[in-house]
Write an enzyme that holds these catalytic residues in place. Structure first.
Site, PDB file in Angstrom:
ATOM      1  N   TYR A   1      11.499 -12.951  12.947  1.00  0.00           N
ATOM      2  CA  TYR A   1      11.993 -13.666  11.770  1.00  0.00           C
ATOM      3  C   TYR A   1      13.517 -13.829  11.762  1.00  0.00           C
ATOM      4  O   TYR A   1      14.033 -14.750  11.139  1.00  0.00           O
ATOM      5  CB  TYR A   1      11.539 -12.953  10.494  1.00  0.00           C
TER       6      TYR A   1
ATOM      7  N   ASP B   1      11.233 -11.476  24.313  1.00  0.00           N
ATOM      8  CA  ASP B   1      10.222 -10.887  23.432  1.00  0.00           C
ATOM      9  C   ASP B   1       9.124 -10.283  24.295  1.00  0.00           C
ATOM     10  O   ASP B   1       8.789 -10.843  25.347  1.00  0.00           O
ATOM     11  CB  ASP B   1       9.647 -11.946  22.484  1.00  0.00           C
TER      12      ASP B   1
ATOM     13  N   THR C   1      12.482  -2.265  13.123  1.00  0.00           N
ATOM     14  CA  THR C   1      12.592  -0.807  12.971  1.00  0.00           C
ATOM     15  C   THR C   1      11.662  -0.411  11.826  1.00  0.00           C
ATOM     16  O   THR C   1      12.088  -0.344  10.675  1.00  0.00           O
ATOM     17  CB  THR C   1      14.039  -0.378  12.631  1.00  0.00           C
TER      18      THR C   1
ATOM     19  N   THR D   1      23.778   3.380  15.968  1.00  0.00           N
ATOM     20  CA  THR D   1      24.649   2.712  16.953  1.00  0.00           C
ATOM     21  C   THR D   1      25.347   3.767  17.823  1.00  0.00           C
ATOM     22  O   THR D   1      25.397   3.635  19.050  1.00  0.00           O
ATOM     23  CB  THR D   1      25.693   1.839  16.221  1.00  0.00           C
TER      24      THR D   1
ATOM     25  N   ARG E   1      21.547 -10.451   6.714  1.00  0.00           N
ATOM     26  CA  ARG E   1      21.225 -10.300   5.286  1.00  0.00           C
ATOM     27  C   ARG E   1      20.655 -11.595   4.719  1.00  0.00           C
ATOM     28  O   ARG E   1      20.886 -11.941   3.565  1.00  0.00           O
ATOM     29  CB  ARG E   1      22.469  -9.859   4.521  1.00  0.00           C
ATOM     30  N   VAL E   2      19.909 -12.311   5.570  1.00  0.00           N
ATOM     31  CA  VAL E   2      19.386 -13.617   5.145  1.00  0.00           C
ATOM     32  C   VAL E   2      18.091 -13.472   4.345  1.00  0.00           C
ATOM     33  O   VAL E   2      17.307 -12.549   4.573  1.00  0.00           O
ATOM     34  CB  VAL E   2      19.127 -14.526   6.363  1.00  0.00           C
TER      35      VAL E   2
ATOM     36  N   LYS F   1      23.811  -2.261   4.949  1.00  0.00           N
ATOM     37  CA  LYS F   1      22.521  -2.970   4.936  1.00  0.00           C
ATOM     38  C   LYS F   1      21.491  -2.210   4.093  1.00  0.00           C
ATOM     39  O   LYS F   1      20.780  -2.781   3.267  1.00  0.00           O
ATOM     40  CB  LYS F   1      22.011  -3.109   6.376  1.00  0.00           C
TER      41      LYS F   1
ATOM     42  N   ASN G   1      19.711  -3.488   0.173  1.00  0.00           N
ATOM     43  CA  ASN G   1      18.295  -3.596  -0.182  1.00  0.00           C
ATOM     44  C   ASN G   1      17.862  -2.500  -1.153  1.00  0.00           C
ATOM     45  O   ASN G   1      17.005  -2.723  -2.012  1.00  0.00           O
ATOM     46  CB  ASN G   1      17.437  -3.605   1.087  1.00  0.00           C
TER      47      ASN G   1
ATOM     48  N   CYS H   1      11.547  -5.580   4.151  1.00  0.00           N
ATOM     49  CA  CYS H   1      12.921  -5.079   4.034  1.00  0.00           C
ATOM     50  C   CYS H   1      13.077  -4.164   2.825  1.00  0.00           C
ATOM     51  O   CYS H   1      13.322  -2.980   2.969  1.00  0.00           O
ATOM     52  CB  CYS H   1      13.878  -6.252   3.889  1.00  0.00           C
TER      53      CYS H   1
HETATM   54  N1  SAJ Z   1      11.049  -9.092  -6.584  1.00  0.00           N
HETATM   55  C1  SAJ Z   1      10.714  -8.727  -7.880  1.00  0.00           C
HETATM   56  N2  SAJ Z   1      11.562  -9.063  -8.897  1.00  0.00           N
HETATM   57  C2  SAJ Z   1      12.719  -9.748  -8.661  1.00  0.00           C
HETATM   58  C3  SAJ Z   1      13.069 -10.093  -7.351  1.00  0.00           C
HETATM   59  C4  SAJ Z   1      12.210  -9.747  -6.323  1.00  0.00           C
HETATM   60  O1  SAJ Z   1       9.664  -8.119  -8.119  1.00  0.00           O
HETATM   61  O2  SAJ Z   1      13.429 -10.017  -9.647  1.00  0.00           O
HETATM   62  C5  SAJ Z   1      10.143  -8.723  -5.477  1.00  0.00           C
HETATM   63  C6  SAJ Z   1       9.574  -9.915  -4.707  1.00  0.00           C
HETATM   64  O3  SAJ Z   1       8.452 -10.458  -5.342  1.00  0.00           O
HETATM   65  C7  SAJ Z   1       9.242  -9.269  -3.377  1.00  0.00           C
HETATM   66  C8  SAJ Z   1      10.339  -8.224  -3.218  1.00  0.00           C
HETATM   67  O4  SAJ Z   1      10.886  -8.026  -4.510  1.00  0.00           O
HETATM   68  O5  SAJ Z   1       7.990  -8.609  -3.417  1.00  0.00           O
HETATM   69  C9  SAJ Z   1      11.427  -8.606  -2.258  1.00  0.00           C
HETATM   70  O6  SAJ Z   1      11.801  -9.978  -2.425  1.00  0.00           O
HETATM   71  P1  SAJ Z   1      13.321 -10.476  -2.421  1.00  0.00           P
HETATM   72  O7  SAJ Z   1      13.325 -11.935  -2.632  1.00  0.00           O
HETATM   73  O8  SAJ Z   1      14.113  -9.658  -3.382  1.00  0.00           O
HETATM   74  O9  SAJ Z   1      13.877 -10.069  -0.991  1.00  0.00           O
HETATM   75  P2  SAJ Z   1      13.388 -10.311   0.547  1.00  0.00           P
HETATM   76  O10 SAJ Z   1      12.628  -9.100   0.993  1.00  0.00           O
HETATM   77  O11 SAJ Z   1      12.772 -11.621   0.749  1.00  0.00           O
HETATM   78  O12 SAJ Z   1      14.848 -10.325   1.266  1.00  0.00           O
HETATM   79  C10 SAJ Z   1      15.733  -9.217   1.074  1.00  0.00           C
HETATM   80  C11 SAJ Z   1      17.121  -9.760   0.693  1.00  0.00           C
HETATM   81  N3  SAJ Z   1      17.976  -8.657   0.245  1.00  0.00           N
HETATM   82  C12 SAJ Z   1      18.631  -8.678  -0.940  1.00  0.00           C
HETATM   83  O13 SAJ Z   1      18.521  -9.585  -1.732  1.00  0.00           O
HETATM   84  C13 SAJ Z   1      19.535  -7.526  -1.222  1.00  0.00           C
HETATM   85  C14 SAJ Z   1      17.742 -10.471   1.888  1.00  0.00           C
HETATM   86  O14 SAJ Z   1      19.061 -10.885   1.611  1.00  0.00           O
HETATM   87  C15 SAJ Z   1      17.733  -9.535   3.106  1.00  0.00           C
HETATM   88  O15 SAJ Z   1      18.282 -10.168   4.244  1.00  0.00           O
HETATM   89  C16 SAJ Z   1      16.298  -9.189   3.404  1.00  0.00           C
HETATM   90  O16 SAJ Z   1      15.775  -8.457   2.271  1.00  0.00           O
HETATM   91  C17 SAJ Z   1      16.258  -8.345   4.671  1.00  0.00           C
HETATM   92  O17 SAJ Z   1      15.944  -8.897   5.758  1.00  0.00           O
HETATM   93  O18 SAJ Z   1      16.647  -7.168   4.620  1.00  0.00           O
END
Ligand code: SAJ
Length: 403
Positions: free
Chosen positions: A13, A33, A85, A126, A152-153, A204, A208, A258
């Site tokens: 991803y 890969d 990881t 690291t 952090r995408v 990082k 999260n 994540c």
């Molecule tokens: N969620 C809630 N309530 C909210 C926001 C999200 O319940 O208000 C839930 C979502 O439904 C989902 C989970 O949280 O189940 C995670 O979704 P997300 O949109 O918050 O995040 P991810 O996992 O798609 O991506 C996150 C992002 N991190 C942050 O926003 C701090 C992204 O920037 C990171 O790059 C990514 O993790 C990663 O790869 O670590």
């Protein structure tokens, strides 16, 4: 293909979008890969994951000859480790993929090379890899550039965010940081912030964990409001009118690869100090269990009231709205739990973002909604928001479709 200028290990991803982006900019990239199918798919100019505009980016890079995939690495100047990881049984981080990727490039390394880990990693990884490399190749001791730079995408917006997000770059020494900054500056338009490797690793995990803790607060409010007979969506909306309050949205739990994983990397190493982070994980996991219990209760209530078994629509399987990714999905967990306790009710399982599933028989969302006596919203997919409210049906809206 000319000599590659970068080798990217792990074409998932994050690794694949990164490889495609760098290659599209005219840099020869050799992607690695362990999965032969993944390699073959990419070499055909196709992709194995769903991410907007990644398909055109990969097909451009491959057709112009700037991106090539293989199961083994080749010699280059810059190595990027972008492998998963995961965690082991007791939520202990598992860095074995980082280690094996490093092992694979050990014989190829030479003086002046740049080695970067992007994989989310426990603090100290690291430095651990640096020690490992210099133990195996003592003649290179101090002669490599070694750094950590987390991605952090946001899934669904990866191609934009890879270019425009700020990056945190931490080397094992200043020269390594500078060399890594020079590498990222070729394709990142966001600011590049310099630090050391440990801080970058922690950064990082903290990003999260911070989101996980904030969602746990929203989920805790939803449990309290359910008992106090208060509409949690209205409550949060009102509280957020305060200029310094910004509460996130409750849901059926926290999923994805994540946010539901990374906080454990801190808790595993610092259990006594990370009480809030650990509790947030528990609250968010408990929310999924609670949702499944609510469905059971609704089912029994319906049976008592109507003297027959209900038809139940379980709406959504993905880990968040409008994506097809089911990894660590709380909705999927709830569906599994509800089905384990099924007792001859009729269930319709809905996920508009995927065609078919190897375990669940999927039903079209409109049909499921029409037929069901009990409608359970698990994911706030855009399709569900247009369904008419039907007061005849029992509604369990865990994710605020009708908020
Ligand atoms: N969620 C809630 N309530 C909210 C926001 C999200 O319940 O208000 C839930 C979502 O439904 C989902 C989970 O949280 O189940 C995670 O979704 P997300 O949109 O918050 O995040 P991810 O996992 O798609 O991506 C996150 C992002 N991190 C942050 O926003 C701090 C992204 O920037 C990171 O790059 C990514 O993790 C990663 O790869 O670590």
């Amino acid at each position: 293909m000319n000599n590659p200028e970068a080798v990217i290990i792990g074409l998932g991803y994050i690794g694949l979008p990164t490889a495609a982006l760098i290659a599209e900019g005219g840099t020869y990239v050799h992607g690695v890969d362990i999965n032969q199918n993944v390699v073959d798919t990419i070499n055909r100019g196709e992709i194995h994951i769903v991410e907007p505009s990644l398909d055109t980016s990969v097909s451009n890079a491959v057709s112009k000859g700037f991106l090539k995939a293989a199961t083994t690495p080749v010699e280059t100047k810059t190595y990027l480790i972008v492998v998963p990881t995961p965690f082991k049984d007791k939520h202990e981080p598992d860095i074995s993929f980082v280690q094996s990727a490093t092992t694979a490039i050990l014989p190829l390394l030479k003086e002046g090379d740049l080695y970067i880990i992007e994989s989310t990693s426990p603090i100290g990884t690291t430095e651990k890899m640096m020690t490992y490399i210099y133990e195996e190749r003592p003649e290179l001791n101090g002669k490599l550039h070694i750094a950590y730079c987390p991605e952090r995408v946001l899934p669904g917006n990866v191609m934009y965010e890879l270019v425009h997000n700020d990056r945190v770059i931490g080397g094992v020494n200043e020269a390594s940081t500078e060399k890594a900054v020079a590498f990222y500056s070729k394709y990142v338009k966001g600011e590049l912030h310099k630090t050391n490797a440990r801080t970058a690793e922690m950064c990082k995990l903290v990003e999260n964990s911070s989101r996980d803790v904030q969602i746990a607060f929203a989920n805790e409010l939803s449990l309290i409001c359910d008992r106090a007979d208060i509409n949690v969506w209205e409550l949060i909306n009102l509280a957020n009118r305060h200029p310094r309050v910004n509460i996130l949205q409750p849901g059926c739990g926290v999923g994805g690869h994540c946010i539901a994983v990374d906080p454990y990397f801190i808790v595993a190493d610092y259990p006594m100090e990370s009480k809030i982070i650990g509790t947030a994980r528990e609250v968010n996991n408990y929310k999924s269990f609670w949702c499944a219990e609510k469905v059971q209760n609704a089912r029994l209530k319906f049976e008592l009231q109507h003297g027959r078994k209900p038809k139940i629509a379980l709406m959504g399987l993905a880990f968040k709205p409008d994506i097809d990714d089911l990894r660590e999905s709380p909705a999927k967990y709830i569906v599994q739990r509800v089905l384990q306790n099924a007792n001859n009710e009729e269930y319709y399982i809905v996920e508009p973002n995927i065609e078919e599933h190897n375990v669940f028989k999927l039903t079209d969302y409109k049909t499921a909604y029409e037929k069901a006596d009990i409608v359970v919203f698990l994911v706030a997919h855009k399709e569900f928001k247009n369904l008419p409210k039907d007061s005849e049906k029992m509604m369990l809206d865990f994710c605020g479709v009708y908020k």
